[in-house]
Motif scaffolding. Structure first.
Motif, PDB file in Angstrom:
ATOM      1  N   VAL A  11       0.844  -1.195   0.000  1.00  0.00           N
ATOM      2  CA  VAL A  11       0.000   0.000   0.000  1.00  0.00           C
ATOM      3  C   VAL A  11       0.880   1.246   0.000  1.00  0.00           C
ATOM      4  O   VAL A  11       1.685   1.449   0.930  1.00  0.00           O
ATOM      5  CB  VAL A  11      -0.925   0.032   1.227  1.00  0.00           C
ATOM      6  CG1 VAL A  11      -1.807   1.274   1.190  1.00  0.00           C
ATOM      7  CG2 VAL A  11      -1.770  -1.232   1.286  1.00  0.00           C
ATOM      8  N   ALA A  12       0.740   2.070  -1.021  1.00  0.00           N
ATOM      9  CA  ALA A  12       1.481   3.328  -1.099  1.00  0.00           C
ATOM     10  C   ALA A  12       0.695   4.423  -0.390  1.00  0.00           C
ATOM     11  O   ALA A  12      -0.488   4.613  -0.652  1.00  0.00           O
ATOM     12  CB  ALA A  12       1.730   3.705  -2.548  1.00  0.00           C
ATOM     13  N   THR A  13       1.355   5.133   0.523  1.00  0.00           N
ATOM     14  CA  THR A  13       0.725   6.225   1.259  1.00  0.00           C
ATOM     15  C   THR A  13       1.651   7.429   1.249  1.00  0.00           C
ATOM     16  O   THR A  13       2.808   7.349   0.822  1.00  0.00           O
ATOM     17  CB  THR A  13       0.450   5.824   2.724  1.00  0.00           C
ATOM     18  OG1 THR A  13       1.693   5.837   3.452  1.00  0.00           O
ATOM     19  CG2 THR A  13      -0.184   4.452   2.817  1.00  0.00           C
ATOM     20  N   ALA A  14       1.150   8.538   1.764  1.00  0.00           N
ATOM     21  CA  ALA A  14       1.968   9.744   1.862  1.00  0.00           C
ATOM     22  C   ALA A  14       3.130   9.548   2.831  1.00  0.00           C
ATOM     23  O   ALA A  14       4.113  10.290   2.788  1.00  0.00           O
ATOM     24  CB  ALA A  14       1.099  10.916   2.316  1.00  0.00           C
ATOM     25  N   ASP A 115      -7.200   4.089   6.505  1.00  0.00           N
ATOM     26  CA  ASP A 115      -7.467   5.329   5.785  1.00  0.00           C
ATOM     27  C   ASP A 115      -6.124   5.866   5.294  1.00  0.00           C
ATOM     28  O   ASP A 115      -5.346   6.421   6.062  1.00  0.00           O
ATOM     29  CB  ASP A 115      -8.140   6.345   6.709  1.00  0.00           C
ATOM     30  CG  ASP A 115      -8.539   7.624   5.984  1.00  0.00           C
ATOM     31  OD1 ASP A 115      -8.026   7.864   4.865  1.00  0.00           O
ATOM     32  OD2 ASP A 115      -9.343   8.394   6.531  1.00  0.00           O
ATOM     33  N   ALA A 116      -5.841   5.643   4.007  1.00  0.00           N
ATOM     34  CA  ALA A 116      -4.563   6.032   3.423  1.00  0.00           C
ATOM     35  C   ALA A 116      -4.699   7.236   2.506  1.00  0.00           C
ATOM     36  O   ALA A 116      -3.810   7.511   1.699  1.00  0.00           O
ATOM     37  CB  ALA A 116      -3.968   4.856   2.653  1.00  0.00           C
ATOM     38  N   PRO A 121      -1.672   8.798   7.007  1.00  0.00           N
ATOM     39  CA  PRO A 121      -2.468   7.565   6.964  1.00  0.00           C
ATOM     40  C   PRO A 121      -2.611   6.977   8.360  1.00  0.00           C
ATOM     41  O   PRO A 121      -1.703   7.078   9.190  1.00  0.00           O
ATOM     42  CB  PRO A 121      -1.658   6.650   6.045  1.00  0.00           C
ATOM     43  CG  PRO A 121      -0.264   7.200   6.092  1.00  0.00           C
ATOM     44  CD  PRO A 121      -0.417   8.675   6.260  1.00  0.00           C
ATOM     45  N   HIS A 122      -3.766   6.366   8.614  1.00  0.00           N
ATOM     46  CA  HIS A 122      -4.030   5.836   9.954  1.00  0.00           C
ATOM     47  C   HIS A 122      -5.064   4.726   9.878  1.00  0.00           C
ATOM     48  O   HIS A 122      -5.782   4.587   8.891  1.00  0.00           O
ATOM     49  CB  HIS A 122      -4.518   6.952  10.884  1.00  0.00           C
ATOM     50  CG  HIS A 122      -5.747   7.647  10.382  1.00  0.00           C
ATOM     51  ND1 HIS A 122      -5.687   8.699   9.485  1.00  0.00           N
ATOM     52  CD2 HIS A 122      -7.074   7.446  10.631  1.00  0.00           C
ATOM     53  CE1 HIS A 122      -6.909   9.114   9.213  1.00  0.00           C
ATOM     54  NE2 HIS A 122      -7.765   8.363   9.882  1.00  0.00           N
ATOM     55  N   LEU A 191      -6.060   5.125  15.150  1.00  0.00           N
ATOM     56  CA  LEU A 191      -4.765   4.601  15.585  1.00  0.00           C
ATOM     57  C   LEU A 191      -3.692   4.950  14.559  1.00  0.00           C
ATOM     58  O   LEU A 191      -3.940   4.916  13.349  1.00  0.00           O
ATOM     59  CB  LEU A 191      -4.826   3.077  15.735  1.00  0.00           C
ATOM     60  CG  LEU A 191      -5.804   2.526  16.772  1.00  0.00           C
ATOM     61  CD1 LEU A 191      -5.990   1.025  16.544  1.00  0.00           C
ATOM     62  CD2 LEU A 191      -5.294   2.794  18.173  1.00  0.00           C
ATOM     63  N   ASP A 192      -2.492   5.257  15.044  1.00  0.00           N
ATOM     64  CA  ASP A 192      -1.376   5.526  14.145  1.00  0.00           C
ATOM     65  C   ASP A 192      -1.005   4.273  13.359  1.00  0.00           C
ATOM     66  O   ASP A 192      -1.234   3.140  13.805  1.00  0.00           O
ATOM     67  CB  ASP A 192      -0.158   6.001  14.935  1.00  0.00           C
ATOM     68  CG  ASP A 192      -0.371   7.360  15.578  1.00  0.00           C
ATOM     69  OD1 ASP A 192      -1.229   8.115  15.085  1.00  0.00           O
ATOM     70  OD2 ASP A 192       0.328   7.655  16.570  1.00  0.00           O
ATOM     71  N   LEU A 193      -0.397   4.490  12.224  1.00  0.00           N
ATOM     72  CA  LEU A 193       0.128   3.414  11.388  1.00  0.00           C
ATOM     73  C   LEU A 193       1.566   3.159  11.838  1.00  0.00           C
ATOM     74  O   LEU A 193       2.433   4.018  11.685  1.00  0.00           O
ATOM     75  CB  LEU A 193       0.074   3.832   9.916  1.00  0.00           C
ATOM     76  CG  LEU A 193       0.454   2.837   8.834  1.00  0.00           C
ATOM     77  CD1 LEU A 193      -0.405   1.597   8.899  1.00  0.00           C
ATOM     78  CD2 LEU A 193       0.348   3.489   7.457  1.00  0.00           C
TER      79      LEU A 193
END
Length: 262
Positions: A11-14, A115-116, A121-122, A191-193
């Motif tokens: 999964v690509a996120t910021a 939620d990315a 993202p979290h 919650l934090d990733l």
């Protein structure tokens, strides 16, 4: 128990690229005739639904909730609004079976989604009922969701200890569910990733048979999600399997480290 396999996704996120690995299974248990649990483990949403009411009413309720949430996954972004709209449709689905359902029919809906979409993202947990989300982080297992149950209300008010709750006669009585007589707004926790996190989403069929210590033991002993799911299921069945049992294990790893999948 059917074969359980580990699924993976990058999964690509910021905040960079992450690797997810998960496995899920459900079992009727040793004392029930039918399985009224349902499970959805499809990125980015991982949910357990534990139905109740009548011989097939609970099965209708849990499958309706999972089917509607699955359509939301297929439709794009997961948000509290999209979840609540899906659950409202599930309530209408349940009510459309008047010969098999009544005011006592309903289902728990408990899970976690990623939620990315933003700069941070979290994870978001969601909960209605007494199925649970656990998080194993840095060697410590914590229950993230709070049960909607008579026993939990007694514990929260100081009238019952956790030890006394284990054998309380109202142990199966929940105070919120998705059904004709209840609303469809879950409790949410953000919650934090975090690299190395491991989630367990389960119905109370697991927590009736395994303590939190037992759940952590099988996570620690089985880095691969499918192996962890199978080990917990085997133990729950051996301990009695008094209810339907559903388990999801989800591993989180920053790209470049292993998500513990085969």
């Amino acid at each position: 128990m059917p074969d359980v396999s580990t699924h993976t996704r990058s999964v690509a996120t910021a905040a960079g690229t992450w690797s997810l690995a998960w496995a899920a299974t459900t079992d009727t248990g040793r004392r029930r005739e039918i399985n009224q649990d349902a499970v959805l483990a499809s990125y980015p949403l991982f949910v357990v639904a534990d139905g109740m009411g009548g011989h097939i009413g609970g099965e209708i309720a849990s499958s309706s909730a999972v089917d509607r949430l699955s359509a939301t996954v297929d439709g794009g972004e997961i948000t509290p609004r999209s979840i609540e709209k899906a659950l409202a449709k599930a309530v209408r689905d349940i009510a459309s079976h008047p010969k098999a359902t009544d005011e006592g029919t309903g289902t728990t809906v408990t899970g976690v989604y990623l939620d990315a979409t933003g700069d941070e993202p979290h994870w978001v947990t969601l909960n209605i009922g007494d199925s649970r989300v656990y998080l194993l982080r840095e060697g410590n297992l914590a229950q993230i969701t709070t049960d909607h149950s008579v026993v939990q209300e007694l514990i929260s008010s100081g009238r019952l200890s956790p030890e006394e709750a284990e054998n309380h006669p109202y142990g199966n009585v929940i105070t919120r569910a998705v059904g004709p007589s209840d609303g469809v707004t879950p409790d949410y926790v953000r919650l934090d990733l975090v690299d190395g996190d491991r989630f367990v989403v389960c119905s109370d069929g697991l927590t009736k048979e395994l303590t939190d210590y037992g759940i952590q033991h099988f996570l620690d002993a089985n880095p691969d999600p499918a192996a962890a799911v199978e080990a917990m299921m085997d133990a729950a069945l051996e301990n009695g399997g008094r209810d339907n049992i559903t388990i999801i294990v989800l591993n989180v790893a920053r790209d470049g480290s292993s998500p513990d999948a085969d």
